[in-house]
Design an enzyme around this catalytic site. Structure first.
Site, PDB file in Angstrom:
ATOM      1  CD  GLU A 430      -1.705 -10.590  10.051  1.00  0.00           C
ATOM      2  OE1 GLU A 430      -1.366 -11.535   9.325  1.00  0.00           O
ATOM      3  OE2 GLU A 430      -1.089  -9.512  10.094  1.00  0.00           O
ATOM      4  CG  ASP A 503      -2.329 -10.154   5.941  1.00  0.00           C
ATOM      5  OD1 ASP A 503      -3.348 -10.781   5.587  1.00  0.00           O
ATOM      6  OD2 ASP A 503      -2.348  -9.017   6.454  1.00  0.00           O
ATOM      7  CG  ASP A 505       2.477  -9.111   5.748  1.00  0.00           C
ATOM      8  OD1 ASP A 505       2.434  -9.909   6.714  1.00  0.00           O
ATOM      9  OD2 ASP A 505       1.708  -8.137   5.637  1.00  0.00           O
ATOM     10  CG  ASP A 507       3.578  -6.951  10.571  1.00  0.00           C
ATOM     11  OD1 ASP A 507       4.742  -6.955  11.058  1.00  0.00           O
ATOM     12  OD2 ASP A 507       2.824  -5.949  10.560  1.00  0.00           O
TER      13      ASP A 507
END
Ligand code: 1YM
Length: 645
Positions: A430, A503, A505, A507
């Site tokens: 990402e 990541d 998180d 997203d």
């Protein structure tokens, strides 16, 4: 329910072939194996006799009970096993049926029966492998009992024990623990198989009760069994047609077909011959496909969706999303099986019969249902187009490789220098900055990096042709190099591991699920063969005074660390994303095969995974968040611990 088969049974028509000792010496020869599979085979054997009686038109109800003592009772309301004498053998008919091998004895023809395939070795085999085998027969106003023990030794000859108005047969048997590696029956195994039988004989009532352990019961009765079977197979895929049912009889062979098309690209066609699943297919399935092919192509030509000059739709185009049950009833004298496990129907008359009935009746249906017919044909045309595009894409990659044009085709892929497919890994990363660190930090011999920017398209909602227009998806397909959808061939994959690195998180979790959905829908073998992984970057870095540092993967690690190091001085750093790590840090924590943490993505079973994906990728955002939070955990797990989809 079946028409009654009126061929009279004659008590003298049973032949003696072999002794039951042969069965005990080599049980595998008769029931396949002596493991759980073989054990359950005993149940199918007895139940199949009841099913034969259903097919002959005499029984309407079957009860199966898993008794407290571990035995099984099977009960039907058919005619009851004949209770006369066998003059030749000077024994009662039940004694012959249950203690003489191969004494099936339903001679005379005219009937369908399950025997002849893997099953149908006869109740005597079950008796031979049981320590107790008790039969109660309700027939001609009488209740008669006959009992065996220790592998088929007569314990009580046929004896009248009462009078009755009902008819039927009840068998209770206890498998011999010296023969089987386990004598524990499984409720779910038995209920699945009984459900299948109930689907195949509309109107038949089946009850299964478990009395050992937790008391449970299931009841099956389907008025329109085949259609309901197809609906169950469709499960949570979206159908694009209702279930179409076709049936007929050609030269004594009964053919029943139920089919539907769904939005999925996978095919699911099950065949049955005389109510026994033909796991390896056979002539009935060949006939079905030829009939389907002819009906659709002729109709498509007739209404102009295909032109004379066009190539005809082939079975690859027509099978996408096809869900069907093809059930044939073949008279005893024609039934023939092939293959090692006899899971393949060999009767050539069955091919002609299914082809004719499928072609004629489906053509009629297509003409009556113009709109749905068009939907089916358009789906097949689209499938052909998608396959053609996927094929071209693969061809282009092959050509590009040869002509050193790989770069243009593969976008931003940073390839591995080594060419060993069994060692290479593809990191889907990402963001460009993380991908930059990954490129610098990687072991460039075996690790390829593909940066993903922006959101990956949602495969659950998009069609394959739209997906192929998406740059990210296209690059992934090209990089893996093994095609996509029905064209996907794992053998061609350029990598041993596909590692998703995002990541820690929401997203990142979203990107993971979008990628997993794509792999699940269009490269399922990658997941089935456990080649998809999720990288687990650490959340914290602890830097000590001497600049030495350690990494911590989650809150609980951190808590433990803080507890244990109350007097030390150190600096705590929290990584907000992969991009905050430099190349060395990323290599040490997330990419180095000797120290990194990976989650291996696993499928528990196809159905469950399907359901999970529907929740995951559908419109319900709340549900999706819930799923991600519950199932994709950013916690330190054992290397390759595995999340179950
Ligand atoms: C719980 C198991 O075996 N039911 C059963 C078996 C038979 C009959 C009816 C039957 C068949 C016929 C005539 C026939 C069997 N009969 C024979 C044999 N349930 C269970 N129900 N009358 C009754 O096929 O003509 C073998 S099995 F050999 F006697 F015909």
């Amino acid at each position: 329910m079946a028409e009654k088969n009126t061929t009279a049974y004659n008590d003298d028509s049973i032949e003696v072939l072999e002794g039951l000792e042969a069965v005990r010496k080599r049980p595998g020869m008769y029931i396949g194996s002596t493991d759980t599979r073989g054990l359950h085979h005993l149940v199918w054997e007895i139940v199949d006799n009841s099913i034969d009686e259903v097919m002959a038109g005499f029984a309407t109800k079957i009860n199966v009970t898993m008794e407290k003592d571990g035995s099984i009772t099977v009960e039907d309301n058919g005619r009851g096993v004949p209770i006369g004498m066998n003059k030749k053998l000077k024994k009662s008919t039940p004694e012959v049926i249950f203690s003489v091998l191969h004494a099936g004895g339903k001679f005379g023809g005219g009937g369908y029966k399950t025997s002849g395939g893997l099953h149908g070795v006869g109740s005597s085999v079950v008796n031979a492998l049981s320590t107790r085998f008790d039969v109660t027969i309700y027939r001609e106003g009488e209740i008669n009992e006959i009992k065996f023990k220790n592998g088929g030794k007569l314990a009580k000859p046929l004896t009248k024990v009462g009078t009755t108005k009902k008819t039927g047969t009840t068998i209770n048997f206890l498998p011999d623990p010296t023969i089987f590696s386990s004598t524990k029956f499984h409720f779910s195994t038995i209920s699945e198989r009984l459900k299948e039988s109930a689907f195949l004989s509309s109107g038949l009532e089946i009850h299964l009760t478990q009395l050992n352990g937790e008391v449970k019961q299931v009841d099956y009765k389907f008025t329109n069994g085949l259609a309901e079977f197809v609906k169950e197979l469709i499960h949570n895929h979206t159908p694009i047609t209702p279930v179409v049912q076709l049936q007929g009889n050609e030269k004594g062979i009964d053919v029943e077909i139920a089919l539907s098309y769904t939005e999925d690209y996978k095919e699911n066609v099950l065949g049955f011959a005389n109510n026994v699943k033909t796991v390896d297919g056979g002539t009935h399935l060949t006939g079905f496909k030829t009939g389907l092919n002819k009906a659709i192509n002729n109709y498509a030509l007739e209404i102009g969706l295909l032109k004379e000059k066009d190539a005809r739709l082939d079975s690859n185009d027509l099978k996408e999303g096809l869900t069907a049950i093809v059930s044939v009833k073949v008279p005893e004298e024609l039934i023939q099986y092939e293959g090692q496990t006899k899971g393949k129907l060999g009767t050539s008359e069955a091919r002609a019969a299914t082809e004719t009935i499928m072609n004629q009746n489906f053509t009629f249906w297509l003409k009556e249902n113009k709109e749905l017919a068009t939907t089916i044909i358009e789906k097949a045309l689209l499938a052909r187009k998608a396959r053609e595009e996927a094929r071209k894409a693969r061809q282009a990659i092959r050509n590009a490789k040869g002509k050193n044009k790989t770069k243009a085709m593969l976008g931003k892929l940073m390839a591995a220098s080594g060419k060993d497919k069994t060692k290479n890994e593809l990191f889907l990363v990402e963001g460009d900055s993380a991908a930059g660190s990954a490129r610098k930090g990687r072991d460039s011999k075996i690790q390829a990096i593909l940066p993903l920017k922006g959101k990956v398209i949602n495969s659950e909602k998009a069609k394959l042709t739209d997906l192929l227009k998406n740059e990210e998806i296209n690059t992934i397909i090209s990089a893996i190099g093994a095609g996509v959808g029905s064209e996907f061939d794992l053998e061609d994959s350029n990598y041993q591991k596909i590692i998703i690195m995002t990541d820690a998180d929401t997203d990142g979790a979203h990107i993971q699920t979008l990628l997993l959905t794509f792999f699940y829908r269009y490269m399922r073998e990658l997941i089935e063969e456990h080649q998809v992984y999720i990288a687990l970057p650490p959340l914290y870095q602890i830097i000590f005074g001497d600049q030495k540092s350690i990494y911590l993967w989650d809150e609980s690690d951190l808590e433990k660390f803080v507890q244990a190091n109350q007097n030390k001085r150190y600096e705590l750093k929290r990584f907000k994303g992969l991009g905050e790590m430099d190349d060395t840090q990323l290599w040490e924590t997330t990419m180095d095969p000797s120290s990194r943490k990976l989650i291996q993505v696993d499928l528990e079973d196809g159905h469950a995974a399907d359901r999970a994906f529907k929740v995951l990728m559908g419109d319900n955002v709340e549900k999706r968040k819930e799923w991600i939070q519950e199932n994709i955990k950013f916690t330190l797990e054992d290397e390759e611990a595995g999340i179950i989809l």
